[in-house]
Design a protein around this motif. Structure first.
Motif, PDB file in Angstrom:
ATOM      1  N   MET A   1      -3.772 -18.199  11.716  1.00 15.85           N
ATOM      2  CA  MET A   1      -4.296 -16.863  11.551  1.00 15.85           C
ATOM      3  C   MET A   1      -3.292 -16.037  10.757  1.00 15.85           C
ATOM      4  O   MET A   1      -2.091 -16.132  10.975  1.00 15.85           O
ATOM      5  CB  MET A   1      -4.567 -16.249  12.913  1.00 15.85           C
ATOM      6  N   ALA A   2      -3.794 -15.233   9.871  1.00 14.29           N
ATOM      7  CA  ALA A   2      -2.934 -14.432   8.991  1.00 14.29           C
ATOM      8  C   ALA A   2      -2.317 -13.260   9.754  1.00 14.29           C
ATOM      9  O   ALA A   2      -2.917 -12.701  10.666  1.00 14.29           O
ATOM     10  CB  ALA A   2      -3.741 -13.913   7.815  1.00 14.29           C
ATOM     11  N   SER A   3      -1.123 -12.917   9.347  1.00 16.62           N
ATOM     12  CA  SER A   3      -0.480 -11.701   9.842  1.00 16.62           C
ATOM     13  C   SER A   3      -0.008 -10.929   8.620  1.00 16.62           C
ATOM     14  O   SER A   3       0.167 -11.486   7.546  1.00 16.62           O
ATOM     15  CB  SER A   3       0.697 -12.033  10.755  1.00 16.62           C
ATOM     16  N   LEU A   4       0.181  -9.657   8.802  1.00 18.85           N
ATOM     17  CA  LEU A   4       0.585  -8.798   7.696  1.00 18.85           C
ATOM     18  C   LEU A   4       2.067  -9.002   7.423  1.00 18.85           C
ATOM     19  O   LEU A   4       2.920  -8.595   8.205  1.00 18.85           O
ATOM     20  CB  LEU A   4       0.281  -7.341   8.037  1.00 18.85           C
ATOM     21  N   ASP A   5       2.377  -9.664   6.296  1.00 20.17           N
ATOM     22  CA  ASP A   5       3.754 -10.010   5.967  1.00 20.17           C
ATOM     23  C   ASP A   5       4.482  -8.920   5.188  1.00 20.17           C
ATOM     24  O   ASP A   5       5.706  -8.855   5.210  1.00 20.17           O
ATOM     25  CB  ASP A   5       3.786 -11.305   5.144  1.00 20.17           C
ATOM     26  N   ASN A   6       3.751  -8.086   4.481  1.00 16.72           N
ATOM     27  CA  ASN A   6       4.349  -7.042   3.653  1.00 16.72           C
ATOM     28  C   ASN A   6       4.907  -5.935   4.545  1.00 16.72           C
ATOM     29  O   ASN A   6       4.165  -5.256   5.258  1.00 16.72           O
ATOM     30  CB  ASN A   6       3.286  -6.491   2.697  1.00 16.72           C
ATOM     31  N   ALA A   7       6.215  -5.750   4.509  1.00 15.68           N
ATOM     32  CA  ALA A   7       6.876  -4.774   5.391  1.00 15.68           C
ATOM     33  C   ALA A   7       6.407  -3.352   5.126  1.00 15.68           C
ATOM     34  O   ALA A   7       6.209  -2.575   6.067  1.00 15.68           O
ATOM     35  CB  ALA A   7       8.386  -4.873   5.240  1.00 15.68           C
ATOM     36  N   ALA A   8       6.205  -2.983   3.868  1.00 15.01           N
ATOM     37  CA  ALA A   8       5.767  -1.624   3.540  1.00 15.01           C
ATOM     38  C   ALA A   8       4.346  -1.373   4.055  1.00 15.01           C
ATOM     39  O   ALA A   8       4.059  -0.313   4.626  1.00 15.01           O
ATOM     40  CB  ALA A   8       5.832  -1.389   2.035  1.00 15.01           C
ATOM     41  N   ALA A   9       3.473  -2.354   3.876  1.00 12.44           N
ATOM     42  CA  ALA A   9       2.092  -2.215   4.363  1.00 12.44           C
ATOM     43  C   ALA A   9       2.070  -2.159   5.880  1.00 12.44           C
ATOM     44  O   ALA A   9       1.340  -1.361   6.473  1.00 12.44           O
ATOM     45  CB  ALA A   9       1.239  -3.364   3.852  1.00 12.44           C
ATOM     46  N   ARG A  10       2.886  -2.987   6.521  1.00 15.09           N
ATOM     47  CA  ARG A  10       2.959  -2.994   7.981  1.00 15.09           C
ATOM     48  C   ARG A  10       3.456  -1.641   8.497  1.00 15.09           C
ATOM     49  O   ARG A  10       2.913  -1.072   9.445  1.00 15.09           O
ATOM     50  CB  ARG A  10       3.866  -4.131   8.461  1.00 15.09           C
ATOM     51  N   SER A  11       4.460  -1.088   7.837  1.00 10.08           N
ATOM     52  CA  SER A  11       4.989   0.222   8.215  1.00 10.08           C
ATOM     53  C   SER A  11       3.927   1.310   8.049  1.00 10.08           C
ATOM     54  O   SER A  11       3.793   2.194   8.909  1.00 10.08           O
ATOM     55  CB  SER A  11       6.222   0.541   7.372  1.00 10.08           C
ATOM     56  N   ASP A  12       3.163   1.233   6.969  1.00  8.00           N
ATOM     57  CA  ASP A  12       2.094   2.205   6.733  1.00  8.00           C
ATOM     58  C   ASP A  12       1.044   2.132   7.837  1.00  8.00           C
ATOM     59  O   ASP A  12       0.609   3.162   8.362  1.00  8.00           O
ATOM     60  CB  ASP A  12       1.448   1.960   5.366  1.00  8.00           C
ATOM     61  N   ILE A  13       0.655   0.926   8.221  1.00  8.97           N
ATOM     62  CA  ILE A  13      -0.340   0.743   9.288  1.00  8.97           C
ATOM     63  C   ILE A  13       0.195   1.306  10.602  1.00  8.97           C
ATOM     64  O   ILE A  13      -0.509   2.025  11.320  1.00  8.97           O
ATOM     65  CB  ILE A  13      -0.715  -0.753   9.444  1.00  8.97           C
ATOM     66  N   VAL A  14       1.441   1.001  10.925  1.00  9.29           N
ATOM     67  CA  VAL A  14       2.040   1.506  12.165  1.00  9.29           C
ATOM     68  C   VAL A  14       2.070   3.031  12.165  1.00  9.29           C
ATOM     69  O   VAL A  14       1.743   3.672  13.173  1.00  9.29           O
ATOM     70  CB  VAL A  14       3.453   0.912  12.381  1.00  9.29           C
ATOM     71  N   ASN A  15       2.433   3.633  11.032  1.00  9.20           N
ATOM     72  CA  ASN A  15       2.462   5.100  10.953  1.00  9.20           C
ATOM     73  C   ASN A  15       1.073   5.699  11.139  1.00  9.20           C
ATOM     74  O   ASN A  15       0.910   6.720  11.814  1.00  9.20           O
ATOM     75  CB  ASN A  15       3.058   5.554   9.629  1.00  9.20           C
ATOM     76  N   ARG A  16       0.057   5.062  10.562  1.00 10.71           N
ATOM     77  CA  ARG A  16      -1.319   5.539  10.735  1.00 10.71           C
ATOM     78  C   ARG A  16      -1.730   5.463  12.206  1.00 10.71           C
ATOM     79  O   ARG A  16      -2.375   6.373  12.733  1.00 10.71           O
ATOM     80  CB  ARG A  16      -2.282   4.695   9.892  1.00 10.71           C
ATOM     81  N   LEU A  17      -1.355   4.368  12.862  1.00 14.05           N
ATOM     82  CA  LEU A  17      -1.701   4.212  14.279  1.00 14.05           C
ATOM     83  C   LEU A  17      -0.968   5.225  15.154  1.00 14.05           C
ATOM     84  O   LEU A  17      -1.546   5.765  16.106  1.00 14.05           O
ATOM     85  CB  LEU A  17      -1.398   2.781  14.738  1.00 14.05           C
ATOM     86  N   LYS A  18       0.277   5.495  14.835  1.00 14.50           N
ATOM     87  CA  LYS A  18       1.022   6.500  15.595  1.00 14.50           C
ATOM     88  C   LYS A  18       0.402   7.885  15.436  1.00 14.50           C
ATOM     89  O   LYS A  18       0.326   8.652  16.397  1.00 14.50           O
ATOM     90  CB  LYS A  18       2.491   6.523  15.155  1.00 14.50           C
ATOM     91  N   ARG A  19      -0.056   8.184  14.227  1.00 11.86           N
ATOM     92  CA  ARG A  19      -0.719   9.465  13.979  1.00 11.86           C
ATOM     93  C   ARG A  19      -1.998   9.554  14.814  1.00 11.86           C
ATOM     94  O   ARG A  19      -2.265  10.577  15.460  1.00 11.86           O
ATOM     95  CB  ARG A  19      -1.022   9.607  12.495  1.00 11.86           C
ATOM     96  N   ALA A  20      -2.776   8.481  14.837  1.00 14.55           N
ATOM     97  CA  ALA A  20      -4.008   8.459  15.631  1.00 14.55           C
ATOM     98  C   ALA A  20      -3.692   8.572  17.120  1.00 14.55           C
ATOM     99  O   ALA A  20      -4.404   9.258  17.861  1.00 14.55           O
ATOM    100  CB  ALA A  20      -4.798   7.184  15.345  1.00 14.55           C
TER     101      ALA A  20
END
Length: 96
Positions: A1-20
């Motif tokens: 199963m794929a995981s998000l390897d790009n650190a910048a994209a992963r950081s962006d997703i985490v920031n979006r989730l924290k905002r939510a």
């Protein structure tokens, strides 16, 4: 199963989730304080849109990552993929 390897994209997703997450805490506080249903509903709608947007962004990032893994992640490939991925994100966002 794929995981998000790009650190910048992963950081962006985490920031979006924290905002939510912060928005959800605010909604909880609104309910506890007896805010009107209309105002609570407006905020719920906003957090749903934020989560939908995060889902779309995550999906596009994973697709881009898989395409780059198969075609190569050189600058030329990335330059060609960027507008395609932006268009895909826009289109997927319209159907969610």
């Amino acid at each position: 199963m794929a995981s998000l390897d790009n650190a910048a994209a992963r950081s962006d997703i985490v920031n979006r989730l924290k905002r939510a997450e912060g928005q959800l805490r605010g909604i909880q506080r609104m309910v506890e304080e007896g805010e009107t249903c209309v105002k609570v509903a407006q905020q719920l709608s906003a957090v749903r849109k934020a989560l939908d947007s995060t889902y779309v962004h995550l999906t596009v990032c994973l697709v881009q990552q898989e395409v780059e893994a198969r075609l190569g992640a050189d600058a030329k490939t990335q330059a060609k993929l960027a507008p395609i991925m932006a268009e895909m994100e826009r289109l997927i966002g319209r159907i969610t």
